[in-house]
Motif scaffolding. Structure first.
Motif, mmCIF file in Angstrom:
data_model
loop_
_atom_site.group_PDB
_atom_site.id
_atom_site.type_symbol
_atom_site.label_atom_id
_atom_site.label_comp_id
_atom_site.label_asym_id
_atom_site.label_seq_id
_atom_site.Cartn_x
_atom_site.Cartn_y
_atom_site.Cartn_z
ATOM 1 N N SER A 87 0.822 -1.221 0.000
ATOM 2 C CA SER A 87 0.000 0.000 0.000
ATOM 3 C C SER A 87 0.850 1.263 0.000
ATOM 4 O O SER A 87 0.378 2.314 -0.434
ATOM 5 C CB SER A 87 -0.915 0.024 1.227
ATOM 6 O OG SER A 87 -1.746 -1.088 1.250
ATOM 7 N N MET A 91 -0.924 3.347 -2.672
ATOM 8 C CA MET A 91 -1.700 4.476 -2.150
ATOM 9 C C MET A 91 -0.815 5.708 -1.950
ATOM 10 O O MET A 91 -1.111 6.543 -1.102
ATOM 11 C CB MET A 91 -2.357 4.093 -0.824
ATOM 12 C CG MET A 91 -3.210 2.851 -0.868
ATOM 13 S SD MET A 91 -4.725 3.050 -1.786
ATOM 14 C CE MET A 91 -5.682 4.073 -0.693
ATOM 15 N N GLU A 94 -2.350 9.127 -2.014
ATOM 16 C CA GLU A 94 -3.356 9.392 -0.987
ATOM 17 C C GLU A 94 -2.802 10.349 0.060
ATOM 18 O O GLU A 94 -1.736 10.114 0.632
ATOM 19 C CB GLU A 94 -3.772 8.069 -0.341
ATOM 20 C CG GLU A 94 -4.766 8.181 0.776
ATOM 21 C CD GLU A 94 -6.098 8.706 0.306
ATOM 22 O OE1 GLU A 94 -6.671 9.532 1.022
ATOM 23 O OE2 GLU A 94 -6.562 8.304 -0.773
ATOM 24 N N ARG A 99 -4.413 7.439 7.822
ATOM 25 C CA ARG A 99 -5.783 7.025 8.141
ATOM 26 C C ARG A 99 -6.104 5.676 7.500
ATOM 27 O O ARG A 99 -6.709 4.802 8.132
ATOM 28 C CB ARG A 99 -6.767 8.089 7.644
ATOM 29 C CG ARG A 99 -8.211 7.796 7.979
ATOM 30 C CD ARG A 99 -9.112 8.916 7.540
ATOM 31 N NE ARG A 99 -9.169 9.038 6.099
ATOM 32 C CZ ARG A 99 -9.884 9.956 5.452
ATOM 33 N NH1 ARG A 99 -10.558 10.846 6.129
ATOM 34 N NH2 ARG A 99 -9.901 9.999 4.137
ATOM 35 N N PHE A 100 -5.664 5.487 6.268
ATOM 36 C CA PHE A 100 -5.895 4.224 5.572
ATOM 37 C C PHE A 100 -5.174 3.070 6.276
ATOM 38 O O PHE A 100 -5.752 2.012 6.509
ATOM 39 C CB PHE A 100 -5.405 4.350 4.122
ATOM 40 C CG PHE A 100 -5.493 3.079 3.331
ATOM 41 C CD1 PHE A 100 -6.707 2.625 2.852
ATOM 42 C CD2 PHE A 100 -4.358 2.320 3.087
ATOM 43 C CE1 PHE A 100 -6.802 1.452 2.143
ATOM 44 C CE2 PHE A 100 -4.433 1.138 2.373
ATOM 45 C CZ PHE A 100 -5.660 0.705 1.903
ATOM 46 N N LEU A 137 -13.965 0.976 4.927
ATOM 47 C CA LEU A 137 -13.006 0.796 3.837
ATOM 48 C C LEU A 137 -13.697 0.712 2.481
ATOM 49 O O LEU A 137 -13.143 1.169 1.479
ATOM 50 C CB LEU A 137 -12.184 -0.476 4.083
ATOM 51 C CG LEU A 137 -11.139 -0.356 5.196
ATOM 52 C CD1 LEU A 137 -10.594 -1.721 5.564
ATOM 53 C CD2 LEU A 137 -10.000 0.559 4.783
ATOM 54 N N TYR A 140 -14.386 4.122 1.146
ATOM 55 C CA TYR A 140 -13.192 4.952 1.316
ATOM 56 C C TYR A 140 -13.071 6.007 0.221
ATOM 57 O O TYR A 140 -12.650 7.132 0.477
ATOM 58 C CB TYR A 140 -11.943 4.058 1.319
ATOM 59 C CG TYR A 140 -10.699 4.783 1.744
ATOM 60 C CD1 TYR A 140 -10.434 5.007 3.086
ATOM 61 C CD2 TYR A 140 -9.798 5.265 0.805
ATOM 62 C CE1 TYR A 140 -9.311 5.689 3.481
ATOM 63 C CE2 TYR A 140 -8.668 5.946 1.193
ATOM 64 C CZ TYR A 140 -8.424 6.156 2.528
ATOM 65 O OH TYR A 140 -7.311 6.843 2.921
ATOM 66 N N TYR A 141 -13.442 5.662 -1.013
ATOM 67 C CA TYR A 141 -13.285 6.612 -2.123
ATOM 68 C C TYR A 141 -14.422 7.622 -2.208
ATOM 69 O O TYR A 141 -14.388 8.526 -3.014
ATOM 70 C CB TYR A 141 -13.136 5.863 -3.441
ATOM 71 C CG TYR A 141 -11.763 5.269 -3.623
ATOM 72 C CD1 TYR A 141 -10.619 5.969 -3.251
ATOM 73 C CD2 TYR A 141 -11.599 4.002 -4.168
ATOM 74 C CE1 TYR A 141 -9.362 5.430 -3.418
ATOM 75 C CE2 TYR A 141 -10.337 3.451 -4.332
ATOM 76 C CZ TYR A 141 -9.224 4.174 -3.955
ATOM 77 O OH TYR A 141 -7.980 3.641 -4.118
ATOM 78 N N VAL A 226 -7.107 -3.330 0.091
ATOM 79 C CA VAL A 226 -8.156 -3.803 0.998
ATOM 80 C C VAL A 226 -8.805 -5.062 0.434
ATOM 81 O O VAL A 226 -9.066 -6.024 1.159
ATOM 82 C CB VAL A 226 -9.211 -2.701 1.218
ATOM 83 C CG1 VAL A 226 -10.367 -3.216 2.061
ATOM 84 C CG2 VAL A 226 -8.578 -1.504 1.860
#
Length: 587
Positions: A87, A91, A94, A99-100, A137, A140-141, A226
């Motif tokens: 990730s 990510m 991001e 937070r993720f 999750l 999330y987007y 995820v």
């Protein structure tokens, strides 16, 4: 300005990824060494901490450490450490990366709590933690598709949560919530049938068996790391693991037969739907659904260790498969349609290597991870006293697995690249590749390693030569059909073989998403809205809250007038009363 800059640096600081990765990897190593010791010594550790006691009912925090929980924790921590390391690169754009990562860690800790708990209350804490964090999750987007998918996931899983709550309330009859106490002397108790039925229903919702299957492909709205975690070792396997733990209590033969039928149909339905799908992540999600049906069906036949064996081998190659899919989607400018992909083995060979090996392990190609568990499952099915319908469901679903896998590989590896005239595919994201290579090694060796660990004594399975080679026959047939369907146009075949209505039925998961969304969720939510509008905000409001408020307000205004002690009001009222009295006397 300084505060804004500080917050931005805090959120962009990637150190939490490395801290989480090293912690989970170290935790995996500890679990591995303890698991070896527990298996060798046949050792079980049971710890209890009493939190509160009332009316001879103790609420205790219990921990059960045996070879099964330690082995599963080892696999969960290994996959989650690889996913978190992956990730960091996936990510990287991001802003709220911390937070993720914290959400993913909460997800993993909820699963670990579920694994080590023999107590139904602490199981429920882990179970509900998985449901809540999975909702966070999936959305999330933060777009409309993610919200709808998150709501469908949450509502489907709430059914299982209610079943676990009912088990908690029912188990108050027995004096303890630890299911480990009931394995010997409560197995044949008639009232434990009810507990078994509710546990089966809860597991069916979490593991997405028919008729609760529609939420699992919808949960693909979550970020790909995820999905790799959810579909390999955490959320969807929680139901299977719970049934493995409660396997001794499931003594109602009728409901086990119903579970066998539904899970076999789930396996078959997911295999057919994957052949009609063009979304890369949904194809992999439907293959997860098919393998979950395989685990649940073999579990309903009484082979708990075998289901656990397939659960662990499946976790490795399915996490790798999702990671490869995420890397391909990442490089295709976030495009997921396999019709626009093709020829990627030329441009990204290492990712293609991982993708091919994980797909072949999924198919059960000999001596990869999936072969050891799938071949043993199918041989046990061939030996058991089952009817032909279940027998054919198993073997046809195995052929369908080969079918959609070869179709996917044909679209990805061999066809021409169809997305853009100019493109930039590269295979140099070493952070993603390192995490994928760890799982690649496990996809190669985990099958043989687990077969030595779990089944420490040899099994001798005697079958006729044709039944012994049946798995190979079915796989070759599925591969040839997949090649044939990939070369030919699927729409031209529909004109001759299948009608349009039947094609729609098969491609849309037997209309289950429509039934779940419009038939169940929409109608129940609509009913709830009408009840709230007509009762809570209507009659109940008028005759309870708002009505009492009006009465009290009128009385208080009259009381306020008298409270002022105004002489003119008293005189006026006295005159009125006297006049009324005089009129009454005159009449």
């Amino acid at each position: 300005m300084w505060i804004k800059k500080m917050n931005y640096n805090f959120f962009m600081n990637p150190s939490i990824c490395f801290i989480s990765f090293f912690f989970l990897f170290f935790f995996m190593l500890i679990n591995f060494f303890f698991m070896i010791y527990f298996i060798m010594e046949n050792f079980i550790m049971f710890l209890e901490w009493e939190i509160i006691s009332f009316n001879s009912m103790n609420i205790v925090m219990s921990i059960l450490l045996d070879w099964m929980s330690l082995l599963f924790m080892m696999f969960v921590s290994l996959i989650s450490s690889s996913v978190i390391f992956y990730s960091k690169s996936y990510m990287s754009s991001e802003i709220n990366l911390n937070r993720f990562i914290i959400l993913v860690l909460l997800f993993v800790f909820s699963m670990i709590l579920l694994i080590i708990s023999p107590n139904i209350i602490s199981i429920f804490l882990g179970w509900d933690g998985l449901g809540l964090v999975s909702y966070c999750l999936v959305i999330y987007y933060q777009n409309m598709k993610s919200y709808n998918a998150g709501m469908l996931t949450a509502l489907s899983n709430r059914i299982g949560d209610v079943m676990i709550l009912m088990v908690i309330s029912w188990m108050m009859n027995y004096g303890s919530w630890n299911y480990i106490f009931y394995l010997n002397f409560m197995m044949n108790d008639y009232s434990m049938n009810l507990v078994g039925i509710m546990i089966i229903l809860a597991s069916m919702t979490k593991s997405a068996q028919i008729p609760f299957s529609s939420w699992l492909p919808a949960a693909m709205a979550a970020p790909t790391p995820v999905s790799a975690l959810v579909h390999s070792s955490t959320l969807v396997t929680a139901g299977v693991y719970l049934l493995i733990r409660f396997n001794e209590l499931l003594n109602n033969i009728f409901f086990l037969k119903v579970l066998l039928l539904l899970s076999g149909l789930t396996m078959f339905m997911a295999g057919i739907s994957a052949n009609y799908e063009f979304d890369l992540k949904k194809i992999v999600a439907l293959s997860t659904l098919s393998q979950l049906g395989l685990m649940m069906s073999i579990l309903s036949m009484g082979f708990g260790n075998l289901a656990f064996f397939h659960l662990l081998t499946h976790a490795m190659f399915k996490a790798l498969l999702f990671m490869c899919s995420g890397m391909i989607i990442h490089m295709m400018n976030n495009n997921q349609d396999i019709r626009l992909m093709g020829g990627i083995s030329i441009y990204i060979p290492l990712t293609s290597l991982c993708m091919n090996i994980s797909n072949l392990a999924l198919c059960g190609i000999p001596f990869l991870a999936g072969f050891y568990s799938k071949d043993l499952i199918l041989e046990m099915v061939s030996m058991t006293n089952l009817n032909l319908f279940i027998f054919y469901l198993y073997y046809i679903s195995t052929g369908l697995t080969m079918f959609y896998t070869i179709r996917l590989l044909m679209y990805l590896m061999l066809n021409d690249y169809n997305l853009l005239s100019t493109f930039n595919l590269y295979d140099e994201d070493y952070i993603m590749l390192k995490s994928m290579l760890v799982l690649l090694m496990m996809s190669l060796i985990s099958g043989s390693m687990l077969s030595w660990l779990i089944f420490s004594y040899p099994y001798m399975i005697y079958l006729p030569m044709n039944l012994k080679l049946m798995v190979i026959y079915v796989s070759i047939m599925g591969m040839l059909m997949g090649l044939l369907m990939s070369v030919m146009n699927i729409y031209s075949i529909n004109k001759f073989i299948l009608t349009y209505n039947l094609s729609c039925f098969l491609s849309m998961m037997w209309f289950m998403p429509t039934l779940s969304t419009y038939g169940l969720s929409y109608n129940f939510l609509n009913l709830g809205q009408k009840l709230m509008k007509n009762i809570d905000m209507g009659w109940s409001e008028i005759y309870s809250g708002y009505g009492m408020y009006n009465i009290m307000k009128n009385y208080s205004s009259i009381y306020f007038i008298f409270h002022l002690s105004n002489l003119k009001i008293y005189l006026f009222s006295f005159v009125i009363w006297m006049m009324m009295l005089f009129l009454m006397l005159m009449i």
